[in-house]
Design a protein around this motif. Sequence first.
Motif, short mmCIF file in Angstrom:
data_model
loop_
_atom_site.label_atom_id
_atom_site.label_comp_id
_atom_site.label_asym_id
_atom_site.label_seq_id
_atom_site.Cartn_x
_atom_site.Cartn_y
_atom_site.Cartn_z
N ILE A 99 -26.06 -8.54 14.80
CA ILE A 99 -25.81 -7.32 14.03
C ILE A 99 -25.42 -7.72 12.61
O ILE A 99 -24.32 -8.27 12.40
N PRO A 100 -26.28 -7.48 11.62
CA PRO A 100 -25.91 -7.79 10.24
C PRO A 100 -24.65 -7.01 9.84
O PRO A 100 -24.53 -5.81 10.15
N THR A 101 -23.72 -7.68 9.17
CA THR A 101 -22.41 -7.08 8.87
C THR A 101 -22.09 -7.18 7.38
O THR A 101 -22.46 -8.16 6.71
N PHE A 102 -21.39 -6.17 6.89
CA PHE A 102 -20.98 -6.06 5.50
C PHE A 102 -19.51 -5.67 5.51
O PHE A 102 -19.12 -4.76 6.25
N VAL A 103 -18.67 -6.34 4.72
CA VAL A 103 -17.23 -6.11 4.76
C VAL A 103 -16.73 -5.59 3.42
O VAL A 103 -17.04 -6.15 2.37
N VAL A 104 -15.94 -4.51 3.49
CA VAL A 104 -15.31 -3.94 2.30
C VAL A 104 -13.81 -4.14 2.44
O VAL A 104 -13.19 -3.67 3.40
N GLY A 105 -13.22 -4.87 1.49
CA GLY A 105 -11.80 -5.19 1.56
C GLY A 105 -10.90 -4.02 1.20
O GLY A 105 -11.36 -3.00 0.68
N PRO A 106 -9.60 -4.16 1.44
CA PRO A 106 -8.65 -3.09 1.18
C PRO A 106 -8.37 -2.90 -0.31
O PRO A 106 -8.24 -3.88 -1.04
N PRO A 107 -8.28 -1.66 -0.76
CA PRO A 107 -7.94 -1.41 -2.16
C PRO A 107 -6.44 -1.45 -2.38
O PRO A 107 -5.66 -1.44 -1.42
N PRO A 108 -6.00 -1.48 -3.65
CA PRO A 108 -4.56 -1.45 -3.93
C PRO A 108 -3.93 -0.18 -3.38
O PRO A 108 -4.57 0.87 -3.28
N GLY A 109 -2.65 -0.30 -3.02
CA GLY A 109 -1.91 0.85 -2.48
C GLY A 109 -0.54 0.94 -3.11
O GLY A 109 -0.40 0.91 -4.33
N ARG A 110 0.47 1.01 -2.26
CA ARG A 110 1.84 1.16 -2.74
C ARG A 110 2.28 -0.05 -3.57
O ARG A 110 1.91 -1.19 -3.27
N TYR A 111 3.11 0.22 -4.56
CA TYR A 111 3.56 -0.84 -5.46
C TYR A 111 4.29 -1.95 -4.71
O TYR A 111 4.14 -3.13 -5.03
N ASP A 112 5.09 -1.58 -3.69
CA ASP A 112 5.88 -2.58 -2.97
C ASP A 112 5.02 -3.49 -2.09
O ASP A 112 5.50 -4.48 -1.56
N GLN A 113 3.73 -3.16 -1.95
CA GLN A 113 2.83 -3.99 -1.14
C GLN A 113 1.94 -4.89 -1.98
O GLN A 113 1.16 -5.66 -1.43
N THR A 114 2.08 -4.81 -3.29
CA THR A 114 1.10 -5.42 -4.18
C THR A 114 0.83 -6.89 -3.88
O THR A 114 -0.33 -7.28 -3.67
N GLU A 115 1.86 -7.71 -3.84
CA GLU A 115 1.64 -9.15 -3.66
C GLU A 115 1.04 -9.45 -2.30
O GLU A 115 0.06 -10.20 -2.19
N ARG A 116 1.59 -8.85 -1.24
CA ARG A 116 1.08 -9.11 0.11
C ARG A 116 -0.34 -8.59 0.29
O ARG A 116 -1.14 -9.20 0.98
N ALA A 127 -1.49 10.68 -8.76
CA ALA A 127 -1.72 12.12 -8.73
C ALA A 127 -1.70 12.67 -7.31
O ALA A 127 -1.55 13.88 -7.11
N GLY A 128 -1.85 11.79 -6.33
CA GLY A 128 -1.82 12.21 -4.93
C GLY A 128 -0.51 11.81 -4.28
O GLY A 128 0.56 12.01 -4.83
N ASP A 129 -0.62 11.19 -3.12
CA ASP A 129 0.59 10.80 -2.37
C ASP A 129 1.02 9.36 -2.67
O ASP A 129 1.94 8.86 -2.06
N GLY A 130 0.31 8.70 -3.60
CA GLY A 130 0.65 7.33 -3.95
C GLY A 130 0.06 6.29 -3.02
O GLY A 130 0.23 5.10 -3.23
N VAL A 131 -0.64 6.74 -2.00
CA VAL A 131 -1.24 5.83 -1.02
C VAL A 131 -2.75 6.01 -0.95
O VAL A 131 -3.51 5.04 -1.03
N LEU A 132 -3.18 7.25 -0.81
CA LEU A 132 -4.60 7.54 -0.68
C LEU A 132 -5.21 7.85 -2.03
O LEU A 132 -4.64 8.59 -2.82
#
Length: 199
Positions: A110-127, A165-170
Amino acid sequence: MGELPLRLAVIGDELVAGAGDPRGLGWVGRVAARTRTTPPLTVITLAVPGETTTALGARWDEETARRFTPETDNRLVVGLGRRDLDGGVSLARSRLNLANVLDVAESRRIPTFVVGPPPGRYDQTERLGELSAAFGDVATRRGVPFVDTYTPLATHEQWLGDLAAGDGVLPGQAGYGMMAWLVLHTGWHAWLGLPDDVG
């Protein structure tokens, strides 16, 4: 692309579902709208909000198998989120979870394509930066296309403004549009065997 119609199963969390997008498209809907195939592409979104890679790894194979057929060119898109950070999943375990998904998909051809996670909460930035890099390394080592959405968006004013402008996460409409742009410009059409017409 061969004669078989393309069928994509997109597995992931609420970001794959487009949660927070007032247009209801998310990045998946926007990418699908810009992917023109004959016969038409079928995109099946298999999202579980709040899911970690551990939970994703436990369900993806059975769920996609029920939707793939011998009459279609079946492909897997893995949309990775940020929930491993909240769920107490170690970086090593996150890597292993993705590696297992990719290895099983490879064994099933099954050919696969991966999309990584975008930035979210400020306190998670480094991790989150570390998590994204780890996912990218796992995919790259297996020759699987990987879209880094974290690095280009981490300091992007429009992305940060959209989150705020939203909930800071989405993300909202603009944020999902940026994610879709990154996917479309990081080997998407080549992976599908289509001409690159995104401009």
